[in-house]
Design an enzyme around this catalytic site. Structure first.
Site, PDB file in Angstrom:
ATOM      1  N   GLU A   1     -14.148   0.294  -4.170  1.00 17.61           N
ATOM      2  CA  GLU A   1     -13.929  -0.255  -5.710  1.00 17.61           C
ATOM      3  C   GLU A   1     -13.455   1.062  -6.526  1.00 17.61           C
ATOM      4  O   GLU A   1     -12.896   0.925  -7.426  1.00 17.61           O
ATOM      5  CB  GLU A   1     -15.437  -0.679  -6.204  1.00 17.61           C
ATOM      6  CG  GLU A   1     -15.646  -2.077  -5.736  1.00 17.61           C
ATOM      7  CD  GLU A   1     -14.553  -3.262  -6.066  1.00 17.61           C
ATOM      8  OE1 GLU A   1     -14.247  -3.395  -7.194  1.00 17.61           O
ATOM      9  OE2 GLU A   1     -14.352  -4.028  -5.059  1.00 17.61           O
TER      10      GLU A   1
ATOM     11  N   HIS B   1      -6.640  -3.605  -3.710  1.00 20.88           N
ATOM     12  CA  HIS B   1      -7.436  -3.949  -2.546  1.00 20.88           C
ATOM     13  C   HIS B   1      -6.309  -4.816  -1.675  1.00 20.88           C
ATOM     14  O   HIS B   1      -6.936  -4.371  -0.471  1.00 20.88           O
ATOM     15  CB  HIS B   1      -8.138  -5.267  -3.001  1.00 20.88           C
ATOM     16  CG  HIS B   1      -9.572  -4.554  -3.884  1.00 20.88           C
ATOM     17  ND1 HIS B   1     -10.485  -3.670  -3.237  1.00 20.88           N
ATOM     18  CD2 HIS B   1     -10.329  -5.030  -5.024  1.00 20.88           C
ATOM     19  CE1 HIS B   1     -11.333  -3.602  -3.931  1.00 20.88           C
ATOM     20  NE2 HIS B   1     -11.362  -4.259  -4.949  1.00 20.88           N
TER      21      HIS B   1
ATOM     22  N   HIS C   1      -5.859  -3.587 -10.074  1.00 19.17           N
ATOM     23  CA  HIS C   1      -7.116  -3.360  -9.398  1.00 19.17           C
ATOM     24  C   HIS C   1      -6.990  -4.100  -8.249  1.00 19.17           C
ATOM     25  O   HIS C   1      -7.430  -3.874  -7.054  1.00 19.17           O
ATOM     26  CB  HIS C   1      -8.297  -3.461 -10.228  1.00 19.17           C
ATOM     27  CG  HIS C   1      -9.985  -3.763  -9.419  1.00 19.17           C
ATOM     28  ND1 HIS C   1     -10.558  -2.243  -9.624  1.00 19.17           N
ATOM     29  CD2 HIS C   1     -10.470  -4.279  -8.464  1.00 19.17           C
ATOM     30  CE1 HIS C   1     -11.591  -2.437  -8.674  1.00 19.17           C
ATOM     31  NE2 HIS C   1     -11.557  -3.727  -8.282  1.00 19.17           N
ATOM     32  N   GLU C   2      -6.776  -5.451  -8.247  1.00 24.18           N
ATOM     33  CA  GLU C   2      -6.726  -6.301  -7.313  1.00 24.18           C
ATOM     34  C   GLU C   2      -5.534  -6.158  -6.348  1.00 24.18           C
ATOM     35  O   GLU C   2      -5.744  -6.478  -4.919  1.00 24.18           O
ATOM     36  CB  GLU C   2      -6.748  -7.547  -7.857  1.00 24.18           C
ATOM     37  CG  GLU C   2      -8.049  -8.235  -8.505  1.00 24.18           C
ATOM     38  CD  GLU C   2      -9.300  -7.904  -7.840  1.00 24.18           C
ATOM     39  OE1 GLU C   2      -9.377  -7.986  -6.620  1.00 24.18           O
ATOM     40  OE2 GLU C   2     -10.340  -7.646  -8.697  1.00 24.18           O
TER      41      GLU C   2
END
Length: 235
Positions: free
Chosen positions: A170, A85, A81-82
């Site tokens: 997100e 980003h 997930h990071e």
């Protein structure tokens, strides 16, 4: 400073070695350089963050609670997930939005400074009975009040826009995490554990609220309309 400690590549700690291996795997899956990894030793909440304007200078940080309470698949989902980003330029976008909000905040600060200064000038003008000077002071005083109002409203709505953009990014990062790991149960399991854990994703560091948009899950307190993350059940 969120209290992170650089995890060295030669660490012999089992949890740190597992974390570094996962970061390397996600770097390969996303086609990115391997970023530096930081551990937030004093944080028991389940959370992580990414920082940096581009893949070359990116870093990833995780809380001690994250590495201790998540399984390998769940931790991989959070790390992926990071990475999303970083890869999608979300940090760069957030910095631009923060710059916009700061610019509006400066207007409000200038307005407050003008009002405080001109209140004193107005008092001096009354003492000297300078009517013409008093009229100029009054006009500038009203201008200062206007800057305060414009700046304050601008900051509020700017933060609302920043939060709305962050919430949408997100969802993209969650979807990308599934793409990188090829395992939807990993990130889903991490979100479920946050929801069922007493400490949740809370980050105790005083600067957590300022950096809430950087975290995997909301790290600080927020007001309605200013939440930087969608509700866990929606994700």
């Amino acid at each position: 400073d969120l209290g992170g400690r650089l995890v060295m590549p030669g660490s012999t700690d089992f949890e740190e070695k597992r974390l570094l291996n996962i970061v390397e795997e996600m770097a390969i899956a996303s086609g990115m350089p391997v970023p530096q990894v930081y551990m937030m030793d004093d944080e028991e909440g389940i959370n992580a963050f990414a920082a940096g304007t581009e893949p070359a200078n990116a870093v990833i940080g995780v809380t001690r609670g994250c590495v201790q309470r998540l399984s390998r698949d769940e931790l991989a989902g959070v790390v992926a997930h990071e990475f999303s980003h970083i890869l999608n330029g979300d940090m760069r976008l957030n910095m631009r939005l923060m710059g916009m909000v700061f610019g509006l905040l400066v207007l409000s600060i200038i307005g407050r400074g003008m009002v405080e200064l001109l209140r004193y000038q107005s008092f001096s003008s009354r003492r000297s009975n300078d009517r013409e000077g008093g009229g100029v002071v009054l006009a500038l005083f009203l201008l200062g009040v206007g800057l305060i109002v414009i700046g304050s409203l601008g900051v509020f709505f700017g933060r609302m826009i920043q939060a709305a953009v962050s919430r949408q990014r997100e969802f993209l990062a969650d979807a990308s995490a599934v793409q990188f790991t090829r395992n939807p149960d990993g990130i889903a399991g991490a979100l479920k554990k946050i929801g069922g854990y007493a400490k949740g994703s809370k980050v105790r560091n005083p600067k957590a609220s300022e950096a809430s948009h950087m975290f995997f899950s909301g790290g600080g307190m927020f007001s309605f309309g200013l939440a930087t993350h969608p509700p866990l059940e929606v994700r």
